[in-house]
Each structure stands twice: as structure tokens, then as C-alpha cells.
Design a protein around this motif. Structure first.
Motif, PDB file in Angstrom:
ATOM      1  N   GLU B   1     -85.664 123.216-108.146  1.00  0.00           N
ATOM      2  CA  GLU B   1     -85.459 122.307-106.995  1.00  0.00           C
ATOM      3  C   GLU B   1     -84.882 123.116-105.848  1.00  0.00           C
ATOM      4  OE1 GLU B   1     -83.480 118.160-107.150  1.00  0.00           O
ATOM      5  OE2 GLU B   1     -81.826 119.552-106.830  1.00  0.00           O
ATOM      6  N   ALA B   2     -85.504 123.012-104.660  1.00  0.00           N
ATOM      7  CA  ALA B   2     -85.018 123.742-103.509  1.00  0.00           C
ATOM      8  C   ALA B   2     -83.692 123.149-103.067  1.00  0.00           C
ATOM      9  CB  ALA B   2     -86.040 123.662-102.387  1.00  0.00           C
ATOM     10  N   GLY B   3     -82.841 124.015-102.518  1.00  0.00           N
ATOM     11  CA  GLY B   3     -81.533 123.565-102.057  1.00  0.00           C
ATOM     12  C   GLY B   3     -81.589 123.079-100.624  1.00  0.00           C
ATOM     13  N   VAL B   4     -80.411 122.872-100.042  1.00  0.00           N
ATOM     14  CA  VAL B   4     -80.304 122.472 -98.641  1.00  0.00           C
ATOM     15  C   VAL B   4     -80.597 123.698 -97.778  1.00  0.00           C
ATOM     16  CG1 VAL B   4     -78.748 121.593 -96.872  1.00  0.00           C
ATOM     17  CG2 VAL B   4     -78.603 120.708 -99.226  1.00  0.00           C
ATOM     18  N   ALA B   5     -81.529 123.538 -96.853  1.00  0.00           N
ATOM     19  CA  ALA B   5     -81.903 124.643 -95.974  1.00  0.00           C
ATOM     20  C   ALA B   5     -81.287 124.438 -94.596  1.00  0.00           C
ATOM     21  CB  ALA B   5     -83.418 124.736 -95.856  1.00  0.00           C
ATOM     22  N   GLN B   6     -80.809 125.536 -93.999  1.00  0.00           N
ATOM     23  CA  GLN B   6     -80.258 125.482 -92.666  1.00  0.00           C
ATOM     24  C   GLN B   6     -80.790 126.657 -91.860  1.00  0.00           C
ATOM     25  OE1 GLN B   6     -75.777 124.543 -94.041  1.00  0.00           O
ATOM     26  NE2 GLN B   6     -76.094 124.379 -91.831  1.00  0.00           N
ATOM     27  N   SER B   7     -80.981 126.413 -90.574  1.00  0.00           N
ATOM     28  CA  SER B   7     -81.343 127.512 -89.679  1.00  0.00           C
ATOM     29  C   SER B   7     -80.819 127.230 -88.281  1.00  0.00           C
ATOM     30  CB  SER B   7     -82.868 127.700 -89.645  1.00  0.00           C
ATOM     31  OG  SER B   7     -83.478 126.596 -89.011  1.00  0.00           O
ATOM     32  N   PRO B   8     -80.546 128.282 -87.501  1.00  0.00           N
ATOM     33  CA  PRO B   8     -80.534 129.677 -87.941  1.00  0.00           C
ATOM     34  C   PRO B   8     -79.321 129.968 -88.802  1.00  0.00           C
ATOM     35  CG  PRO B   8     -79.660 129.513 -85.725  1.00  0.00           C
ATOM     36  CD  PRO B   8     -80.083 128.121 -86.102  1.00  0.00           C
ATOM     37  N   ARG B   9     -79.254 131.138 -89.393  1.00  0.00           N
ATOM     38  CA  ARG B   9     -78.081 131.504 -90.175  1.00  0.00           C
ATOM     39  C   ARG B   9     -76.955 131.995 -89.276  1.00  0.00           C
ATOM     40  NH1 ARG B   9     -78.090 132.693 -95.445  1.00  0.00           N
ATOM     41  NH2 ARG B   9     -75.848 132.530 -95.058  1.00  0.00           N
ATOM     42  N   TYR B  10     -77.330 132.613 -88.171  1.00  0.00           N
ATOM     43  CA  TYR B  10     -76.339 133.135 -87.236  1.00  0.00           C
ATOM     44  C   TYR B  10     -76.804 132.834 -85.807  1.00  0.00           C
ATOM     45  CZ  TYR B  10     -75.198 135.865 -91.383  1.00  0.00           C
ATOM     46  OH  TYR B  10     -74.886 136.235 -92.666  1.00  0.00           O
ATOM     47  N   LYS B  11     -75.802 132.579 -84.949  1.00  0.00           N
ATOM     48  CA  LYS B  11     -76.119 132.332 -83.553  1.00  0.00           C
ATOM     49  C   LYS B  11     -74.940 132.792 -82.701  1.00  0.00           C
ATOM     50  CE  LYS B  11     -78.923 130.475 -80.464  1.00  0.00           C
ATOM     51  NZ  LYS B  11     -80.339 130.878 -80.294  1.00  0.00           N
ATOM     52  N   PHE B  21     -78.605 123.261 -84.215  1.00  0.00           N
ATOM     53  CA  PHE B  21     -78.719 123.682 -85.612  1.00  0.00           C
ATOM     54  C   PHE B  21     -79.612 122.686 -86.334  1.00  0.00           C
ATOM     55  CE2 PHE B  21     -75.440 126.308 -84.326  1.00  0.00           C
ATOM     56  CZ  PHE B  21     -74.262 125.652 -84.067  1.00  0.00           C
ATOM     57  N   TRP B  22     -80.334 123.202 -87.320  1.00  0.00           N
ATOM     58  CA  TRP B  22     -81.277 122.364 -88.061  1.00  0.00           C
ATOM     59  C   TRP B  22     -80.924 122.358 -89.543  1.00  0.00           C
ATOM     60  CZ3 TRP B  22     -84.795 124.063 -91.819  1.00  0.00           C
ATOM     61  CH2 TRP B  22     -85.768 123.127 -92.205  1.00  0.00           C
ATOM     62  N   CYS B  23     -81.123 121.214 -90.189  1.00  0.00           N
ATOM     63  CA  CYS B  23     -80.839 121.081 -91.612  1.00  0.00           C
ATOM     64  C   CYS B  23     -81.961 120.309 -92.297  1.00  0.00           C
ATOM     65  CB  CYS B  23     -79.511 120.356 -91.827  1.00  0.00           C
ATOM     66  SG  CYS B  23     -79.164 119.937 -93.551  1.00  0.00           S
ATOM     67  N   ASN B  24     -82.416 120.826 -93.403  1.00  0.00           N
ATOM     68  CA  ASN B  24     -83.387 120.128 -94.247  1.00  0.00           C
ATOM     69  C   ASN B  24     -82.727 119.855 -95.589  1.00  0.00           C
ATOM     70  OD1 ASN B  24     -86.261 120.857 -96.185  1.00  0.00           O
ATOM     71  ND2 ASN B  24     -85.955 119.029 -94.971  1.00  0.00           N
ATOM     72  N   PRO B  25     -82.415 118.608 -95.897  1.00  0.00           N
ATOM     73  CA  PRO B  25     -81.691 118.309 -97.138  1.00  0.00           C
ATOM     74  C   PRO B  25     -82.598 118.406 -98.363  1.00  0.00           C
ATOM     75  CG  PRO B  25     -82.324 116.283 -96.054  1.00  0.00           C
ATOM     76  CD  PRO B  25     -82.751 117.404 -95.147  1.00  0.00           C
ATOM     77  N   ILE B  26     -82.000 118.254 -99.508  1.00  0.00           N
ATOM     78  CA  ILE B  26     -82.774 118.229-100.749  1.00  0.00           C
ATOM     79  C   ILE B  26     -83.660 116.981-100.737  1.00  0.00           C
ATOM     80  CG2 ILE B  26     -82.586 117.956-103.254  1.00  0.00           C
ATOM     81  CD1 ILE B  26     -80.034 119.687-103.090  1.00  0.00           C
ATOM     82  N   SER B  27     -84.889 117.142-101.190  1.00  0.00           N
ATOM     83  CA  SER B  27     -85.850 116.045-101.167  1.00  0.00           C
ATOM     84  C   SER B  27     -85.308 114.835-101.928  1.00  0.00           C
ATOM     85  CB  SER B  27     -87.158 116.520-101.815  1.00  0.00           C
ATOM     86  OG  SER B  27     -88.091 115.465-101.867  1.00  0.00           O
ATOM     87  N   GLY B  28     -85.382 113.681-101.291  1.00  0.00           N
ATOM     88  CA  GLY B  28     -84.933 112.449-101.935  1.00  0.00           C
ATOM     89  C   GLY B  28     -83.480 112.107-101.694  1.00  0.00           C
ATOM     90  N   HIS B  29     -82.745 113.005-101.060  1.00  0.00           N
ATOM     91  CA  HIS B  29     -81.334 112.727-100.785  1.00  0.00           C
ATOM     92  C   HIS B  29     -81.197 111.858 -99.549  1.00  0.00           C
ATOM     93  CE1 HIS B  29     -79.166 116.066-103.277  1.00  0.00           C
ATOM     94  NE2 HIS B  29     -79.974 115.313-103.993  1.00  0.00           N
ATOM     95  N   ALA B  30     -80.584 110.704 -99.736  1.00  0.00           N
ATOM     96  CA  ALA B  30     -80.476 109.742 -98.641  1.00  0.00           C
ATOM     97  C   ALA B  30     -79.316 110.070 -97.702  1.00  0.00           C
ATOM     98  CB  ALA B  30     -80.300 108.336 -99.204  1.00  0.00           C
TER      99      ALA B  30
END
Lengths: 111, 115
Positions: B1-11, B21-30
Motif C-alpha cells: 500500500e502506497a503511503g502519504v505522498a507530499q511534494s515538493p520535499r524542499y522549498k 504544498f501538495w498532499c496525496n493521502p492513502i487511498s480510501g482515507h477520508a
């Protein structure tokens, strides 16, 4: 004072036990969490204890809760170099279940 | 299962500039959370979403910070204009439901430096 207080540093020898202590102010905390943060990484939930428990054991981890004194501790048995990290005490504060984090205790494990 | 993704890592930006900043949560997490972690401190909750609705934004400095989760999945956090004291790591976390029995999973964070 702070809602959650922890000592900032703890140094132990590999193989010894580590005990990280925490005091908090909100007596209504229902869930009390411990998180681990390794350098450059996000936080990882280690364990949590429910407020009606005095103790919880999970492999090398033992959590003790003294609700009367609002004191929480995390014991790591047989501490390894891989346990070196920052440990955050994070009791739920207020009506939500959101953890409120202390400043963290840096655990340094030396050979 | 992929984890929580964030980008960028540094700014790295200069004060008064804008940043997102952008965040993609774990699929199905409300439930999705944004935290600010200043060096030497623990994370502080900025905002919590349940699907695309805001549950708690009481700690969000709304004069300069904004966040959205339009489709109830990805989220963006914006700072406009940035101040020196905004230098911190911004952590995104997600959980299946409201915290408590639902474990929060954290992303690696975005380290922001404001010069």
C-alpha cells in the motif's frame, strides 16, 4: 506551561532499557499516543494507550500511564542503535481525538 | 500500500513570496490533516478535513494560510505571503476516519525555508 512536557535528550548504551517520560495537563485525554520520528522522515505511530489502562506491552515497548499524576512513560527494552530517533508523547487534548505533541525526546543509543 | 505522498520535499523562497504544498493521502482515507513542525518542536495541527469539508481550522493563520481538498482526495496548502517564521516542515497525514482508533499515517513532509 506547555500542554505536554518531555525531557529533550536521553542517552543510553546499546542493550540497556530506555525510559522516556512525559507529563500532560488535560485530564480528559482518552487516547495517549507515542510517535517516533527518524531523521528526514515523517512520524510513525509506535503505540498508544487508552485512558482506562495502566499499562500496555507490545514486544519491546511498555507504556505506563499514571492518570492521577498525568504521567506517561515509554520503556524500550534492549535498546538498539536503530532505536535512535526523536520520540513524541502525544496525548489527545480536548474533545477531538487529535494528538497534541510535546517537543520530543531525542534518544541517542551508543555502542 | 502506497503511503502519504507530499511534494515538493524542499522549498526555499523569499519572504513575501507565495508557496503551495501538495498532499496525496492513502487511498480510501477520508480524513486528512496538515501539521506545521518548527525546528525543535512537535507538530502543530493547522487544519483537518473530513472528505472535502473542514473539521477544524482553529489553528490556521487564515490571514496568510489557506487549504483546500476540493474532491475529497488530494489537498493543497498555500501560504501567501510567507514570513520568516513560516520556516518549518509541513506534514500531511491521513486516516481512515477521525483519529482515535484510526491511526494517522504521516507523509515525509515539505521543508520550507523562508529567507
Amino acid at each position: 506551561g506547555e500542554d505536554v512536557e518531555q525531557s529533550l535528550f536521553l542517552s543510553v548504551r546499546e542493550g540497556d532499557s530506555s525510559v522516556i517520560n512525559c507529563t500532560y495537563t488535560d485530564s480528559s485525554s482518552t487516547y495517549l499516543y507515542w510517535y517516533k520520528q527518524e531523521p528526514g522522515a515523517g512520524l510513525q505511530l509506535l503505540t498508544y494507550i487508552f485512558s482506562n489502562m495502566d499499562m500496555k506491552q507490545d514486544q519491546r515497548l511498555t507504556v505506563l500511564l499514571n492518570k492521577k499524576d498525568k504521567h506517561l512513560s515509554l520503556r524500550i527494552a534492549d535498546t538498539q542503535t536503530g532505536d535512535s530517533a526523536i520520540y513524541f508523547c502525544a496525548p489527545q487534548v480536548g474533545g477531538s481525538y487529535i494528538p497534541t505533541f510535546g517537543r520530543g525526546t531525542s534518544l541517542i543509543v551508543h555502542p | 500500500e502506497a503511503g502519504v505522498a507530499q511534494s515538493p520535499r524542499y522549498k526555499i523562497i523569499e519572504k513575501r513570496q507565495s508557496v503551495a504544498f501538495w498532499c496525496n493521502p492513502i487511498s480510501g482515507h477520508a480524513t486528512l490533516y496538515w501539521y506545521q513542525q518548527i525546528l525543535g518542536q512537535g507538530p502543530k495541527l493547522l487544519i483537518q478535513f473530513q472528505n472535502n469539508g473542514v473539521v477544524d481550522d482553529s489553528q490556521l493563520p487564515k490571514d496568510r494560510f489557506s487549504a483546500e481538498r476540493l474532491k475529497g482526495v488530494d489537498s493543497t496548502l498555500k501560504i501567501q505571503p510567507a514570513k520568516l517564521e513560516d520556516s518549518a516542515v509541513y506534514l500531511c497525514a491521513s486516516s481512515m476516519g477521525l483519529a482515535g482508533d484510526n491511526e494517522q499515517f504521516f507523509g515525509p513532509g515539505t521543508r520550507l525555508t523562508v529567507l
